[in-house]
Design a protein around this motif. Sequence first.
Motif, PDB file in Angstrom:
ATOM      1  N   HIS A   1       0.829  -1.205   0.000  1.00 51.31           N
ATOM      2  CA  HIS A   1       0.000   0.000   0.000  1.00 51.31           C
ATOM      3  C   HIS A   1       0.867   1.260   0.000  1.00 51.31           C
ATOM      4  CE1 HIS A   1      -3.699   2.302   0.789  1.00 51.31           C
ATOM      5  NE2 HIS A   1      -2.925   3.071   1.534  1.00 51.31           N
ATOM      6  N   LEU A   2       1.878   1.274   0.851  1.00 51.46           N
ATOM      7  CA  LEU A   2       2.771   2.442   0.924  1.00 51.46           C
ATOM      8  C   LEU A   2       3.533   2.639  -0.382  1.00 51.46           C
ATOM      9  CD1 LEU A   2       4.209   1.956   4.528  1.00 51.46           C
ATOM     10  CD2 LEU A   2       2.524   3.664   3.807  1.00 51.46           C
ATOM     11  N   ILE A   3       3.969   1.542  -1.008  1.00 54.06           N
ATOM     12  CA  ILE A   3       4.696   1.643  -2.269  1.00 54.06           C
ATOM     13  C   ILE A   3       3.797   2.235  -3.352  1.00 54.06           C
ATOM     14  CG2 ILE A   3       5.715   0.286  -4.145  1.00 54.06           C
ATOM     15  CD1 ILE A   3       6.781  -1.629  -1.972  1.00 54.06           C
ATOM     16  N   ARG A   4       2.555   1.767  -3.420  1.00 57.37           N
ATOM     17  CA  ARG A   4       1.640   2.264  -4.456  1.00 57.37           C
ATOM     18  C   ARG A   4       1.340   3.748  -4.290  1.00 57.37           C
ATOM     19  NH1 ARG A   4      -0.934  -3.022  -3.592  1.00 57.37           N
ATOM     20  NH2 ARG A   4      -0.525  -4.296  -5.441  1.00 57.37           N
ATOM     21  N   HIS A   5       1.461   4.248  -3.078  1.00 55.92           N
ATOM     22  CA  HIS A   5       1.226   5.679  -2.840  1.00 55.92           C
ATOM     23  C   HIS A   5       2.530   6.476  -2.787  1.00 55.92           C
ATOM     24  CE1 HIS A   5      -2.764   4.179  -1.782  1.00 55.92           C
ATOM     25  NE2 HIS A   5      -3.193   5.412  -1.920  1.00 55.92           N
ATOM     26  N   ASN A   6       3.633   5.816  -3.163  1.00 55.53           N
ATOM     27  CA  ASN A   6       4.951   6.443  -3.222  1.00 55.53           C
ATOM     28  C   ASN A   6       5.366   7.068  -1.896  1.00 55.53           C
ATOM     29  OD1 ASN A   6       7.327   6.932  -4.702  1.00 55.53           O
ATOM     30  ND2 ASN A   6       6.723   9.058  -5.072  1.00 55.53           N
ATOM     31  N   THR A   7       4.963   6.458  -0.798  1.00 55.63           N
ATOM     32  CA  THR A   7       5.405   6.930   0.509  1.00 55.63           C
ATOM     33  C   THR A   7       6.370   5.934   1.158  1.00 55.63           C
ATOM     34  OG1 THR A   7       3.447   5.981   1.587  1.00 55.63           O
ATOM     35  CG2 THR A   7       3.319   8.295   0.901  1.00 55.63           C
ATOM     36  N   ALA A   8       6.756   4.917   0.393  1.00 56.12           N
ATOM     37  CA  ALA A   8       7.807   3.977   0.784  1.00 56.12           C
ATOM     38  C   ALA A   8       8.327   3.346  -0.498  1.00 56.12           C
ATOM     39  CB  ALA A   8       7.297   2.902   1.743  1.00 56.12           C
ATOM     40  N   GLN A   9       9.527   2.777  -0.436  1.00 52.87           N
ATOM     41  CA  GLN A   9      10.107   2.120  -1.592  1.00 52.87           C
ATOM     42  C   GLN A   9      10.888   0.889  -1.132  1.00 52.87           C
ATOM     43  OE1 GLN A   9      12.559   5.137  -3.408  1.00 52.87           O
ATOM     44  NE2 GLN A   9      10.851   6.134  -4.437  1.00 52.87           N
ATOM     45  N   VAL A  10      10.902  -0.134  -1.975  1.00 47.47           N
ATOM     46  CA  VAL A  10      11.717  -1.324  -1.718  1.00 47.47           C
ATOM     47  C   VAL A  10      12.583  -1.568  -2.942  1.00 47.47           C
ATOM     48  CG1 VAL A  10      11.702  -3.815  -1.350  1.00 47.47           C
ATOM     49  CG2 VAL A  10      10.075  -2.372  -0.120  1.00 47.47           C
ATOM     50  N   PHE A  11      13.880  -1.758  -2.708  1.00 51.50           N
ATOM     51  CA  PHE A  11      14.826  -2.004  -3.779  1.00 51.50           C
ATOM     52  C   PHE A  11      15.468  -3.374  -3.588  1.00 51.50           C
ATOM     53  CE2 PHE A  11      14.458   2.535  -3.399  1.00 51.50           C
ATOM     54  CZ  PHE A  11      14.448   2.988  -4.709  1.00 51.50           C
ATOM     55  N   THR A  12      15.717  -4.057  -4.697  1.00 51.44           N
ATOM     56  CA  THR A  12      16.399  -5.340  -4.658  1.00 51.44           C
ATOM     57  C   THR A  12      17.670  -5.255  -5.493  1.00 51.44           C
ATOM     58  OG1 THR A  12      15.121  -6.154  -6.550  1.00 51.44           O
ATOM     59  CG2 THR A  12      14.267  -6.626  -4.344  1.00 51.44           C
ATOM     60  N   LEU A  13      18.698  -5.941  -5.040  1.00 56.40           N
ATOM     61  CA  LEU A  13      19.950  -6.013  -5.777  1.00 56.40           C
ATOM     62  C   LEU A  13      20.224  -7.488  -6.077  1.00 56.40           C
ATOM     63  CD1 LEU A  13      23.292  -4.173  -5.032  1.00 56.40           C
ATOM     64  CD2 LEU A  13      23.256  -6.620  -5.499  1.00 56.40           C
ATOM     65  N   CYS A  14      20.387  -7.802  -7.353  1.00 53.35           N
ATOM     66  CA  CYS A  14      20.672  -9.176  -7.754  1.00 53.35           C
ATOM     67  C   CYS A  14      22.123  -9.311  -8.198  1.00 53.35           C
ATOM     68  CB  CYS A  14      19.751  -9.594  -8.902  1.00 53.35           C
ATOM     69  SG  CYS A  14      18.027  -9.799  -8.381  1.00 53.35           S
ATOM     70  N   ALA A  15      22.758 -10.395  -7.785  1.00 52.59           N
ATOM     71  CA  ALA A  15      24.128 -10.717  -8.176  1.00 52.59           C
ATOM     72  C   ALA A  15      24.173 -12.194  -8.524  1.00 52.59           C
ATOM     73  CB  ALA A  15      25.099 -10.398  -7.045  1.00 52.59           C
TER      74      ALA A  15
END
Length: 261
Positions: A161-175
Amino acid sequence: MICINDGSVGFARELKAICADSPYGARIDAYFTAYSGSRSFLDFWLYKSGGQAKGALCRYYGSVFLCGEFDSEIRAFLEMLSPSSVLCDVSLDFEITGTRRKTGETLVCALPVELSPGIPGCTVDRLNGEMRPLGAVYELLRAEYGAPLGEFDDYFVDMSHLIRHNTAQVFTLCADGELASTLTVSAISETAAVIGSVATKRDFRRSGLAGYLVSKITKELYSSGRKVFLHREEPIPLYERAGFCSAGSFAQYVRITETGR
């Protein structure tokens, strides 16, 4: 005097003004924006003195966040709310019956410094419309932080919900083709952002991935005109290498359970 959210434009304006440029305010503002005011699990109040709004507070389920100035009235108010935790600046020095107080350092990015990963070919993605990767992120965070993360269903509903409202973000790093590290920006307002959890899989540690991820995302947030904050309980050198410096201290009050934890 403590005034509850009345749904007015004036209340929203005063709350956002108090919350600007603050790590605690960013959390309050993020919830206010994402959920459009109060809900059954969410409340907002303003503390006023002499007719002027001095402080803002928010209750999200069992957690309370404080921003601004308060007098001794706040202690009695918090006793009434009986939250599971309270997060605020260390300068708000008070006691809450049945809680344990712990403190740590608040950091702010003075000037972002780009760090390089020790593994070539890393890719960083931001979760946007597709939320399925949150399952893998949750498992990595759970392995790092354990039970305090809560149940997956609650985590998924809240974070998506927070991500969809741009009030939180989650980032992933793949190696090497797999999820190696993740970073959560737990709150974003118009003027500030708070970096929350950062975790790297055991097999990829000491490869500079966390530092690279922190520096890359901090630079993006900083370039958008926001102050970038984070809280830490223990010294972690990578944050200084990424351009962070001290901005004071935080206090967290955590309710003592029957087991004493």
